[in-house]
Design an enzyme around this catalytic site. Sequence first.
Site, PDB file in Angstrom:
ATOM      1  N   GLY A  66       0.843  -1.192   0.000  1.00 36.99           N
ATOM      2  CA  GLY A  66       0.000   0.000   0.000  1.00 36.99           C
ATOM      3  C   GLY A  66       0.875   1.237   0.000  1.00 36.99           C
ATOM      4  O   GLY A  66       2.015   1.196   0.463  1.00 36.99           O
ATOM      5  N   GLN A 101       2.867   9.933   1.416  1.00 39.09           N
ATOM      6  CA  GLN A 101       4.163   9.262   1.392  1.00 39.09           C
ATOM      7  C   GLN A 101       4.990   9.627   0.165  1.00 39.09           C
ATOM      8  O   GLN A 101       6.169   9.307   0.100  1.00 39.09           O
ATOM      9  CB  GLN A 101       3.985   7.742   1.458  1.00 39.09           C
ATOM     10  CG  GLN A 101       3.423   7.278   2.785  1.00 39.09           C
ATOM     11  CD  GLN A 101       3.275   5.783   2.795  1.00 39.09           C
ATOM     12  OE1 GLN A 101       2.264   5.246   2.334  1.00 39.09           O
ATOM     13  NE2 GLN A 101       4.288   5.097   3.306  1.00 39.09           N
ATOM     14  N   CYS A 113       6.126   0.122   7.544  1.00 39.74           N
ATOM     15  CA  CYS A 113       5.727   1.245   6.700  1.00 39.74           C
ATOM     16  C   CYS A 113       6.911   1.665   5.835  1.00 39.74           C
ATOM     17  O   CYS A 113       8.042   1.751   6.326  1.00 39.74           O
ATOM     18  CB  CYS A 113       5.277   2.404   7.587  1.00 39.74           C
ATOM     19  SG  CYS A 113       4.787   3.871   6.679  1.00 39.74           S
ATOM     20  N   LEU A 114       6.655   1.941   4.566  1.00 42.16           N
ATOM     21  CA  LEU A 114       7.728   2.358   3.662  1.00 42.16           C
ATOM     22  C   LEU A 114       8.362   3.671   4.092  1.00 42.16           C
ATOM     23  O   LEU A 114       9.533   3.918   3.801  1.00 42.16           O
ATOM     24  CB  LEU A 114       7.199   2.468   2.226  1.00 42.16           C
ATOM     25  CG  LEU A 114       6.666   1.172   1.613  1.00 42.16           C
ATOM     26  CD1 LEU A 114       6.092   1.426   0.229  1.00 42.16           C
ATOM     27  CD2 LEU A 114       7.747   0.098   1.571  1.00 42.16           C
ATOM     28  N   HIS A 167      -4.341   1.001   7.506  1.00 40.67           N
ATOM     29  CA  HIS A 167      -2.992   1.566   7.596  1.00 40.67           C
ATOM     30  C   HIS A 167      -2.830   2.733   6.618  1.00 40.67           C
ATOM     31  O   HIS A 167      -2.352   3.807   6.992  1.00 40.67           O
ATOM     32  CB  HIS A 167      -1.955   0.470   7.308  1.00 40.67           C
ATOM     33  CG  HIS A 167      -0.542   0.944   7.348  1.00 40.67           C
ATOM     34  ND1 HIS A 167       0.309   0.661   8.385  1.00 40.67           N
ATOM     35  CD2 HIS A 167       0.185   1.691   6.477  1.00 40.67           C
ATOM     36  CE1 HIS A 167       1.488   1.208   8.149  1.00 40.67           C
ATOM     37  NE2 HIS A 167       1.439   1.844   6.997  1.00 40.67           N
ATOM     38  N   GLU A 168      -3.263   2.536   5.367  1.00 38.69           N
ATOM     39  CA  GLU A 168      -3.137   3.604   4.364  1.00 38.69           C
ATOM     40  C   GLU A 168      -4.094   4.758   4.666  1.00 38.69           C
ATOM     41  O   GLU A 168      -3.751   5.924   4.474  1.00 38.69           O
ATOM     42  CB  GLU A 168      -3.370   3.052   2.954  1.00 38.69           C
ATOM     43  CG  GLU A 168      -2.374   1.981   2.531  1.00 38.69           C
ATOM     44  CD  GLU A 168      -0.920   2.345   2.748  1.00 38.69           C
ATOM     45  OE1 GLU A 168      -0.558   3.538   2.583  1.00 38.69           O
ATOM     46  OE2 GLU A 168      -0.131   1.454   3.108  1.00 38.69           O
ATOM     47  N   HIS A 203      -2.689   7.206   6.985  1.00 39.53           N
ATOM     48  CA  HIS A 203      -1.773   8.164   6.356  1.00 39.53           C
ATOM     49  C   HIS A 203      -2.503   9.420   5.876  1.00 39.53           C
ATOM     50  O   HIS A 203      -1.989  10.522   6.020  1.00 39.53           O
ATOM     51  CB  HIS A 203      -1.035   7.540   5.169  1.00 39.53           C
ATOM     52  CG  HIS A 203       0.184   6.774   5.547  1.00 39.53           C
ATOM     53  ND1 HIS A 203       1.270   7.355   6.165  1.00 39.53           N
ATOM     54  CD2 HIS A 203       0.502   5.460   5.386  1.00 39.53           C
ATOM     55  CE1 HIS A 203       2.200   6.428   6.366  1.00 39.53           C
ATOM     56  NE2 HIS A 203       1.761   5.274   5.908  1.00 39.53           N
TER      57      HIS A 203
END
Length: 195
Positions: free
Chosen positions: A46, A51, A106-107, A148-149, A152
């Site tokens: 995701g 991000q 997380c990226l 999770h996304e 963000h």
Amino acid sequence: MVLPIIAYGDPVLRKVANDISKEYLEEKNTLLGDMFETMYNAHGVGLAAPQVGLDIRVFVVDTAPFAEDEDAPEKVRELLKGFKKVFINAKILKEEGDEWSFNEGCLSIPDVRENVTRRRVITIEYYDENFEKHTEVYDGLIARVIQHEYDHIEGVLFTDKISMLKRKLIAKRLSNIMIGKIKVDYKMKFPKLKK
């Protein structure tokens, strides 16, 4: 085009993102493709617009990598393999069901993974890439990735959902991420620290 992923500490990750119009998406006609390409390049499941430095309510999801878990039932693996979606101007309407814990990463926060507790079932309203409106219910891993996304675009990171003690234990690693003192195999953009 692969975009740099914004690292922990950048203010854009803490903003509540803004809704966009169909015209905005038409003007930024490569955005969704770039987001998917960036996510795949970083081996993610995701990626949210903040991000990649944009404070807009857009995120993309592809849960196919979770389908490789041989312990999961075949029906679940098939569902995960085929779940690839764009979420625009999303609003989670309901979170319900049992709470369950799962190890998240997380990226934007590489090399940090922690168990996060979330509700198992969500109802979400969103627009797809054609600006068609949907209201859908998801559960399990798909719901978790979406949650999770979604966090963000609300300015929330998974590290906000862990205990104060665990946050203290990872504080040094988070500081290292902010100053770029970390090795990753994808492009990242680190916040400029004031001296």
